[in-house]
Design a protein around this motif. Structure first.
Motif: not given
Length: 383
Positions: A367-383
């Motif tokens: 959980d602590r690594k998700q921070r401000d990552l959105t679901v869209g950025s995670i799935i598109h690989g924009c992390t």
């Protein structure tokens, strides 16, 4: 006499040349035949001509039968007896192959570019939507429509960059879902079904990587290894990769985690887990329960003594949990906790009762690594 010898030599040389010529013609003819067969095979592969996310015939049928999903209903008609379809939001649903049903009709198949556009819509407008809830329903809708996309790709034998782009987002979505929904009841989320489709999509994607260069290959080779920790097949596949991929930083870290898992070294594994990014941690998270259980078992044997007191806060740090959850985990495994100390005993260690430990309560490491990552950025690989 000389003339006879010359004539004989010429005759023999010609006879020796004849089989060579026949062999050449045979190989040449076989090559031509293979080319013809390949051309025929390509001609027999259906090519989709549907330029929308859902074929018009399916849209009309589902609208007439009131089978539209609520995500596909035209805004303002939700309360009507027969809600109307939103042409820009209806997505072709998955249909099992049935006898007598033609699933290769070009008008019902979407070409690769449209399939990729459909995946982007599913990610950006559905999976990543902050207003669509519950996420179990979002998952169910996206899962089904992604399955339909893969079905169209299989029928048309799609390959190349579009195929890779679709599969990469599918794998990321399924890995993220395996983490986010792991605690949901079986009627809302089935981890086995998710795993089956994840493994199939991952295998297909890794097969696509065998031809050409792909910028995200190291990422997905690492995800595959982390998700399948302990699998001899996954390890063998990794060992057969080119050196330039195996030696990349992301693969080096994944291999270190895999090695720690195979050596049953949970302390090292959990230490390495802090270095993983969010999606890598999602891939690893299904192994964390086993890892923490092994750590308590090893400590129960290694520190088994009535006079030995192990600091609770130190154990919490090793387990990557807070103190209350560490206390709860110890009690579930029969490990005694006295105040700020843990008393290990090899005779008191037990396996927890089914359902006593809820996975979602032990997600802090991820959980602590998700921070401000959105679901869209995670799935598109924009992390």
């Amino acid at each position: 006499m000389n003339n006879k010898r010359t004539s004989c030599r010429f005759s023999h040389s010609r006879r020796r040349g004849q089989p060579v010529e026949r062999d050449w013609r045979q190989h040449h003819n076989q090559g031509v035949w293979r080319e013809v067969q390949e051309e025929r095979r390509q001609e027999s592969v259906p090519r989709g001509v549907c330029l929308s996310m859902c074929p018009i015939r399916e849209l009309q049928d589902r609208e007439a039968q009131n089978l539209l999903h609520r995500f596909e209903v035209l805004s303002g008609t939700e309360r009507e007896r027969w809600p109307r379809a939103d042409p820009s939001g209806v997505v072709k649903e998955y249909a099992r192959p049935a006898a007598g049903k033609d699933s290769t009709r070009p008008s019902d198949l979407r070409p690769p570019a449209v399939l990729l556009k459909t995946v982007f819509y599913l990610v950006d407008n559905i999976a990543a939507s902050p207003t669509l809830r519950p996420w179990t329903e979002v998952y169910d809708f996206v899962f089904d429509r992604l399955r339909s996309v893969r079905q169209d790709m299989i029928i048309q034998r799609v390959s190349g960059a579009d195929c890779v782009a679709v599969l990469e987002r599918t794998v990321r979505f399924l890995i993220y879902a395996s983490y986010r929904l792991c605690w949901e009841p079986l009627r809302l989320y089935d981890p086995r079904i998710n795993d089956t489709h994840l493994q199939e999509s991952l295998s297909w994607l890794l097969e696509c990587y065998t031809s050409g260069k792909h910028p995200n290959q190291e990422e997905f080779q690492a995800l595959g290894l982390l998700y399948n920790l302990g699998s001899s097949r996954a390890i063998q596949h990794t060992m057969e990769l080119p050196e330039r991929i195996r030696s990349s930083p992301v693969m080096d870290l994944a291999l270190s985690v895999s090695r720690a898992f195979m050596e049953r070294n949970p302390v090292r594994l959990l230490r390495l887990a802090h270095r993983l990014d969010f999606l890598q941690s999602c891939a690893l998270h299904r192994h964390l329960e086993t890892c923490r259980r092994d750590l308590l078992l090893i400590y129960s044997h290694g520190h088994s003594s009535k006079n030995c007191r192990f600091p609770l806060h130190k154990l919490a740090h090793i387990l990557a949990l807070d103190v209350p959850l560490t206390n709860q985990l110890c009690q579930a495994h029969g490990v005694e906790v006295h105040g700020d100390s843990v008393v290990f005993s090899k005779t008191s260690f037990t396996e927890p009762e089914a359902g006593k430990l809820q996975c979602a309560h032990f997600h802090d490491l991820v959980d602590r690594k998700q921070r401000d990552l959105t679901v869209g950025s995670i799935i598109h690989g924009c992390t």
